[in-house]
Design an enzyme around this catalytic site. Structure first.
Site, short mmCIF file in Angstrom:
data_model
loop_
_atom_site.label_atom_id
_atom_site.label_comp_id
_atom_site.label_asym_id
_atom_site.label_seq_id
_atom_site.Cartn_x
_atom_site.Cartn_y
_atom_site.Cartn_z
N HIS A 70 -5.54 4.08 -4.55
CA HIS A 70 -5.76 4.53 -5.93
C HIS A 70 -5.58 3.31 -6.84
CE1 HIS A 70 -4.54 6.58 -9.72
NE2 HIS A 70 -5.06 7.69 -9.22
N ASP A 96 2.71 4.62 -1.35
CA ASP A 96 2.35 5.50 -2.45
C ASP A 96 2.29 6.93 -1.89
OD1 ASP A 96 1.05 7.10 -4.27
OD2 ASP A 96 -0.64 5.75 -4.62
N GLN A 105 0.16 11.76 -2.86
CA GLN A 105 -0.60 12.88 -2.28
C GLN A 105 0.05 13.41 -1.01
OE1 GLN A 105 -3.11 14.33 -3.72
NE2 GLN A 105 -3.66 12.85 -5.29
N LYS A 163 2.10 16.65 -9.13
CA LYS A 163 1.23 17.13 -8.04
C LYS A 163 2.01 18.03 -7.08
CE LYS A 163 -1.36 12.80 -8.25
NZ LYS A 163 -2.61 13.04 -8.95
N CYS A 194 -10.33 7.50 -9.51
CA CYS A 194 -9.47 6.30 -9.66
C CYS A 194 -9.46 5.48 -8.39
CB CYS A 194 -8.04 6.69 -10.05
SG CYS A 194 -7.94 7.55 -11.60
#
Ligand SMILES: Cc1ncc(COP(=O)(O)O)c(C=O)c1O
Length: 412
Positions: free
Chosen positions: A129, A206, A209, A232, A370
């Site tokens: 991202h 990261d 998600q 999220k 993104c």
């Protein structure tokens, strides 16, 4: 680890009813919300926790000795403790932030900027991202370091041999998504971080998600930094955290200066607070983080393993149905995937598709997500993306497929 294992199978209809927004209509049609990778919907308990904070407990944290100040601080710090338990880490090593973007910039400016030098390399993957690309570019511009990119196999999984071959002695840092927001690919981050560590490479994962979809045990991943965002995972926007190894936190200078992050200030110099507070300058998003703590409790109440299994079923159903739609192409077929499906329909622009689906009540995201470099790798300017959560239903998948077929005919 921490995730409770409920004895009874979850009642998914009852769980769906916890999300007030999902009951609404859009353009006169029942809403089918397939955009949870963008932001997740919130259960009533989270909305009520934020509301209750402002109605009954609102005060600033760590600044007042009065009862409300103590209550606010306890609630805010309670979220840190709850997140720590959820992720199997120590609470003192969790810096609460406004989300992943802030967390990654904190690593970039506090860890990387003072350390990287000309000749050093930041290794990234093709599926990152922008939040895990641009901060490193800014740091590389200032330090003379460069970026190297690991490529993907045709199914959208990482080519691990290629990745390890790129881990040369000049690589100082690896930035990698735990789960791709475009392809849904779940990367084997524990194995990758082990390989990086063997070579002395610091790892930044990261987790934006990953956390909404699965149990994440940061201790067993073995990374150096793990960043995530709260909105999220059923929490409010403007929340999230960075977990870091204690040795890094102790060695890192503050990113931002101000109130809350100091022990003593004189004009001659300042003594900073210990981590994590050293990295939390200014008044934080207190109510939002109180809501995030409630969100984590809510997810633990269902059980992350049950959530992962539910979403696995939904993903299998969705993929099977989408494969039956003529002219539809799914981008990303990695063996381990979260419930995120990027797709294109022959002859239709992604934005037109998403706009017409919206008129049918279906919310999917269209665009570059993104991830410009990944779009370039895929050879497309944009995709549509259907991203699911445990609160979605098999009936919604049927409705989505019916809407897709109708839109295809319209675009004809
Ligand atoms: C993989 C990934 N990383 C980073 C981010 C940025 O998260 P935030 O905007 O909450 O900081 C996102 C959000 O879309 C994401 O999907």
């Amino acid at each position: 680890m921490k995730t409770e294992t409920p004895t009874l199978a979850p009642d998914w209809d009852r769980i769906r009813a916890d999300f007030p927004l999902l009951a609404r209509e859009v353009h006169g049609k029942p809403l089918v919300y397939f955009d949870s990778a963008n932001t997740g919907q919130k259960p009533a308990v989270v909305i009520e926790a934020v509301d209750a904070f402002y109605r009954r407990h609102n005060a600033n944290v760590s600044r007042a000795v009065h009862a409300l100040g103590a209550e606010a601080t306890e609630a805010y710090e309670g979220t840190r403790a709850r997140l720590a338990q959820h992720l199997n880490v120590a609470r003192e090593d969790l810096v609460l932030t406004s989300g992943t973007t802030f967390a990654l910039n904190l690593v970039a400016y506090s860890w990387a900027l003072p350390r990287l030098q000309p000749g050093d390399v930041v290794l990234l993957t093709r599926m990152e991202h922008h939040a895990n690309i641009v901060p490193w570019q800014l740091i590389c511009e200032r330090t003379g370091a460069t970026i190297r990119v690991a490529d993907l196999a045709p199914d959208g999984s990482l080519d691990l041999d290629a990745l390890y071959a790129l881990m040369a002695p000049d690589v100082k840092l690896l930035g990698i998504a735990h789960v791709s927001n475009v392809l849904g690919t779940v990367n084997p981050v524990a194995e990758i971080c082990r390989e990086a560590r063997k070579r002395g490479i610091v790892t930044v994962v990261d987790g934006s998600q990953a956390l909404p979809h699965m149990a994440v045990d940061i201790a067993s991943i073995g990374c150096d930094f793990y960043a995530f965002t709260g909105h999220k995972m059923c929490g409010p926007t403007g929340t999230g955290a960075l977990w870091a190894r204690r040795e890094h936190l102790l060695a890192m200078p503050p990113f931002l200066g101000g109130g809350e992050m100091i022990k003593e200030v004189r004009y001659e110099g300042t003594v900073f607070a210990e981590p994590p507070h050293r990295f939390e300058a200014g008044t934080p998003n207190i109510a939002g983080h109180v809501g995030l703590g409630t969100a984590v409790g809510y997810l633990d109440g269902i059980g992350m393993d049950a959530i992962a299994a539910r979403e696995g079923d939904l993903l299998a159903h969705l993929t099977e149905e989408m494969d039956r739609v003529e002219g539809l192409r799914i981008l990303g077929r990695a063996p381990r995937k979260a419930a995120v499906v990027s797709f294109l329909v022959e002859g239709a622009h992604a934005h037109d598709l998403a706009t017409l689906l919206d008129l049918e009540g279906v919310a999917v995201r269209s665009g570059h997500h993104c991830a410009h470099p990944l779009m370039a790798f895929l050879g497309v300017p944009a995709t549509c993306r259907a991203s699911l959560a445990f609160y979605n239903t098999h009936a919604e998948i049927e409705a989505f497929i019916a809407a897709l077929r109708k839109v295809r005919r319209l675009l004809g």
